[in-house]
Design a protein around this motif. Sequence first.
Motif, PDB file in Angstrom:
ATOM      1  N   GLU A 124     -25.230 -23.199   0.809  1.00 11.53           N
ATOM      2  CA  GLU A 124     -25.218 -23.373   2.190  1.00 11.53           C
ATOM      3  C   GLU A 124     -26.638 -24.046   2.582  1.00 11.53           C
ATOM      4  O   GLU A 124     -26.567 -24.702   3.729  1.00 11.53           O
ATOM      5  N   GLU A 125     -27.469 -23.899   1.818  1.00 12.81           N
ATOM      6  CA  GLU A 125     -28.918 -24.262   2.093  1.00 12.81           C
ATOM      7  C   GLU A 125     -29.853 -24.847   0.844  1.00 12.81           C
ATOM      8  O   GLU A 125     -29.653 -23.856  -0.211  1.00 12.81           O
ATOM      9  N   LEU A 126     -30.407 -26.023   0.675  1.00 15.12           N
ATOM     10  CA  LEU A 126     -31.186 -26.083  -0.437  1.00 15.12           C
ATOM     11  C   LEU A 126     -32.308 -27.007   0.137  1.00 15.12           C
ATOM     12  O   LEU A 126     -32.018 -28.066   0.932  1.00 15.12           O
ATOM     13  N   THR A 127     -33.532 -26.372   0.045  1.00 20.04           N
ATOM     14  CA  THR A 127     -34.711 -27.063   0.528  1.00 20.04           C
ATOM     15  C   THR A 127     -35.680 -27.145  -0.562  1.00 20.04           C
ATOM     16  O   THR A 127     -36.120 -26.409  -1.172  1.00 20.04           O
TER      17      THR A 127
ATOM     18  N   LYS B 227     -29.814 -21.038  -0.877  1.00 18.40           N
ATOM     19  CA  LYS B 227     -28.943 -19.942  -0.301  1.00 18.40           C
ATOM     20  C   LYS B 227     -27.531 -20.287  -0.615  1.00 18.40           C
ATOM     21  O   LYS B 227     -27.099 -21.425  -0.257  1.00 18.40           O
ATOM     22  N   VAL B 228     -26.700 -19.432  -1.387  1.00 21.60           N
ATOM     23  CA  VAL B 228     -25.327 -19.919  -1.967  1.00 21.60           C
ATOM     24  C   VAL B 228     -24.400 -18.536  -1.723  1.00 21.60           C
ATOM     25  O   VAL B 228     -25.077 -17.513  -1.976  1.00 21.60           O
ATOM     26  N   THR B 229     -23.334 -18.800  -1.394  1.00 19.72           N
ATOM     27  CA  THR B 229     -22.385 -17.754  -1.442  1.00 19.72           C
ATOM     28  C   THR B 229     -21.191 -17.994  -2.485  1.00 19.72           C
ATOM     29  O   THR B 229     -20.742 -18.841  -2.319  1.00 19.72           O
ATOM     30  N   LEU B 230     -21.176 -16.970  -3.144  1.00 15.61           N
ATOM     31  CA  LEU B 230     -20.047 -17.097  -4.319  1.00 15.61           C
ATOM     32  C   LEU B 230     -19.271 -15.740  -4.289  1.00 15.61           C
ATOM     33  O   LEU B 230     -19.615 -14.663  -3.847  1.00 15.61           O
ATOM     34  N   LYS B 231     -17.901 -16.224  -4.884  1.00 16.50           N
ATOM     35  CA  LYS B 231     -17.191 -14.739  -5.241  1.00 16.50           C
ATOM     36  C   LYS B 231     -16.913 -15.052  -6.642  1.00 16.50           C
ATOM     37  O   LYS B 231     -16.371 -15.795  -7.113  1.00 16.50           O
ATOM     38  N   VAL B 232     -17.066 -13.916  -7.364  1.00 14.93           N
ATOM     39  CA  VAL B 232     -16.857 -13.799  -8.730  1.00 14.93           C
ATOM     40  C   VAL B 232     -15.832 -12.453  -8.799  1.00 14.93           C
ATOM     41  O   VAL B 232     -16.196 -11.220  -8.652  1.00 14.93           O
ATOM     42  N   GLY B 233     -14.685 -12.784  -8.966  1.00 16.00           N
ATOM     43  CA  GLY B 233     -13.745 -11.625  -9.014  1.00 16.00           C
ATOM     44  C   GLY B 233     -13.775 -10.814  -7.856  1.00 16.00           C
ATOM     45  O   GLY B 233     -13.651 -11.532  -6.867  1.00 16.00           O
TER      46      GLY B 233
END
Length: 153
Positions: A34-37, A47-53
């Motif tokens: 979502e964001e990389l500064t 800021k990263v949103t992930l789904k693992v299982g």
Amino acid sequence: MKLEDSVILPCGRETAWAALNDPEILRQCIPGCEELTQDAPDHMTAKVTLKVGPVKARFAGDVTLSEINAPESYVLSGEGKGGVAGFAKGSAHVRLEEAGPEETVLHYSASADVGGKLAQIGSRLLDATAQKLARQFFDKFRDAVADDEATDA
């Protein structure tokens, strides 16, 4: 968890190196980013949103570059916290090898550790997810440097 692979990029080494150090290109290529500064030449926050299982989490983390040998290699080290989902930390050695005037081989060797709910998921699912995310990143990265080369031509 360990990942190791090589990816052929359709660009020269200088172009690949510039892309590996461009926060906007990396943001577009990192799954769920979502964001990389870039806070300093050798430091970024993400800021990263992930789904693992069954676990979905939003991670806030830091990435540090070290052992920089431009335009050939560096080491990325990162740590992210995902609240109740847990944490992830790891590092990757990235090396670029010229394979011709318009082709570069990117070699990477990465290792990561996870804790919290993520660690309870099981290593098989974590390994499969990590491999899938790496494939997604490198497919997008390959497309980004190919587009960059086409724009420069």
